[in-house]
Design a protein around this motif. Structure first.
Motif, PDB file in Angstrom:
ATOM      1  N   UNK A   1       0.828  -1.193   0.000  1.00 45.17           N
ATOM      2  CA  UNK A   1       0.000   0.000   0.000  1.00 45.17           C
ATOM      3  C   UNK A   1       0.868   1.250   0.000  1.00 45.17           C
ATOM      4  N   UNK A   2       0.235   2.426   0.089  1.00 45.09           N
ATOM      5  CA  UNK A   2       0.991   3.680   0.040  1.00 45.09           C
ATOM      6  C   UNK A   2       1.851   3.919   1.278  1.00 45.09           C
ATOM      7  N   UNK A   3       2.866   4.750   1.093  1.00 37.08           N
ATOM      8  CA  UNK A   3       3.789   5.171   2.156  1.00 37.08           C
ATOM      9  C   UNK A   3       4.621   4.014   2.692  1.00 37.08           C
TER      10      UNK A   3
ATOM     11  N   UNK B   1       4.668   0.340  -4.812  1.00 41.51           N
ATOM     12  CA  UNK B   1       3.843   1.120  -3.892  1.00 41.51           C
ATOM     13  C   UNK B   1       3.483   2.454  -4.541  1.00 41.51           C
ATOM     14  N   UNK B   2       2.333   3.033  -4.144  1.00 46.44           N
ATOM     15  CA  UNK B   2       2.009   4.368  -4.647  1.00 46.44           C
ATOM     16  C   UNK B   2       2.917   5.466  -4.102  1.00 46.44           C
ATOM     17  N   UNK B   3       3.601   5.180  -3.002  1.00 45.90           N
ATOM     18  CA  UNK B   3       4.478   6.192  -2.435  1.00 45.90           C
ATOM     19  C   UNK B   3       5.493   5.526  -1.517  1.00 45.90           C
TER      20      UNK B   3
ATOM     21  N   UNK C   1      -3.479   2.388  -9.906  1.00 48.32           N
ATOM     22  CA  UNK C   1      -2.734   1.231 -10.411  1.00 48.32           C
ATOM     23  C   UNK C   1      -2.280   0.362  -9.237  1.00 48.32           C
ATOM     24  N   UNK C   2      -1.828   0.990  -8.172  1.00 49.36           N
ATOM     25  CA  UNK C   2      -1.415   0.239  -6.986  1.00 49.36           C
ATOM     26  C   UNK C   2      -2.540  -0.619  -6.451  1.00 49.36           C
TER      27      UNK C   2
ATOM     28  N   UNK D   1      -5.225  -5.866  -5.775  1.00 54.12           N
ATOM     29  CA  UNK D   1      -6.432  -6.687  -5.943  1.00 54.12           C
ATOM     30  C   UNK D   1      -6.175  -7.867  -6.871  1.00 54.12           C
ATOM     31  N   UNK D   2      -5.406  -7.634  -7.938  1.00 50.22           N
ATOM     32  CA  UNK D   2      -5.120  -8.700  -8.899  1.00 50.22           C
ATOM     33  C   UNK D   2      -4.273  -9.803  -8.273  1.00 50.22           C
TER      34      UNK D   2
END
Length: 197
Positions: free
Chosen positions: A68-70, A94-96, A119-120, A125-126
């Motif tokens: 996930x992010x961060x 990761x998104x960030x 996209x993350x 999910x995929x």
């Protein structure tokens, strides 16, 4: 550091945000003096929970971590990178990322693939839906894809970092490119001055 051009493999989904370096490798593991063996401590506190993603047999051998992010916020400990690579991960998506983590990762041969939040989420999910899903990270093209899920996205990677990864150059490797010049310079210095060996 080995050159990194394309990473292809299965992923483990870490559907958590704000994962800091203390969670990646708890401080109990910081007493080690070598760079190896940290994989056993990766996410050590979470791995006590049998349902934790890395304890699931379908994610054994995953070479890409989709988070996930961060991801990688917190302290600058390089042990977090060593734990991830020692465990077998070649890339984290990761998104960030924490800035220090991202910088350290590129110098240690762990590819940080930053994608936008949508996209993350799709990648997480995929991979959750299909643990056998194969991802490809093309460092040269700066593209991540999961063809079976219909996902493809560019990711940012500055030219110098891309060059370092493609050539397999860590900080020492960058310096060793100038070994001849260094030796030549050292050969002209006065004998009473300290020398490198």
């Amino acid at each position: 550091m080995e050159p990194i051009r394309v990473i292809t493999g299965r992923a483990a989904p870490l559907d958590r945000s704000d994962v800091d370096t203390d969670q990646i490798i708890p401080s109990d593991w910081l007493k080690r003096v070598e760079r190896t063996g940290f994989g056993a401590g990766l996410f050590a506190e979470w791995r006590d929970d049998r349902s934790f993603v890395l304890n699931q047999p379908e994610h054994a051998g995953a070479t890409i971590l989709v988070a996930g992010p961060n991801f990688g916020t917190g302290s600058s400990r390089e042990h977090a990178l060593w734990a991830l690579t020692d465990y077998g991960f070649a890339a984290v998506v990761s998104p960030r990322f924490g800035d220090i983590f991202r910088n350290n990762a590129t110098k240690a041969g762990l590819v940080p693939v930053q994608v936008d939040a949508a996209i993350g989420r799709r990648l997480l999910d995929a991979v959750i839906a299909d643990p056998s899903l194969e991802l490809t990270i093309d460092v040269e093209r700066r593209v991540i894809s999961a063809p079976a899920a219909g996902i493809e996205a560019d990711f940012p990677l500055d030219d110098f970092t891309r060059y370092r990864l493609l050539e397999g150059l860590d900080d020492i490797g960058l310096t060793l490119r100038h070994a001849g010049d260094i030796a030549s310079y050292e050969g002209t210095r006065a004998a009473w001055l300290p020398v490198t060996s």
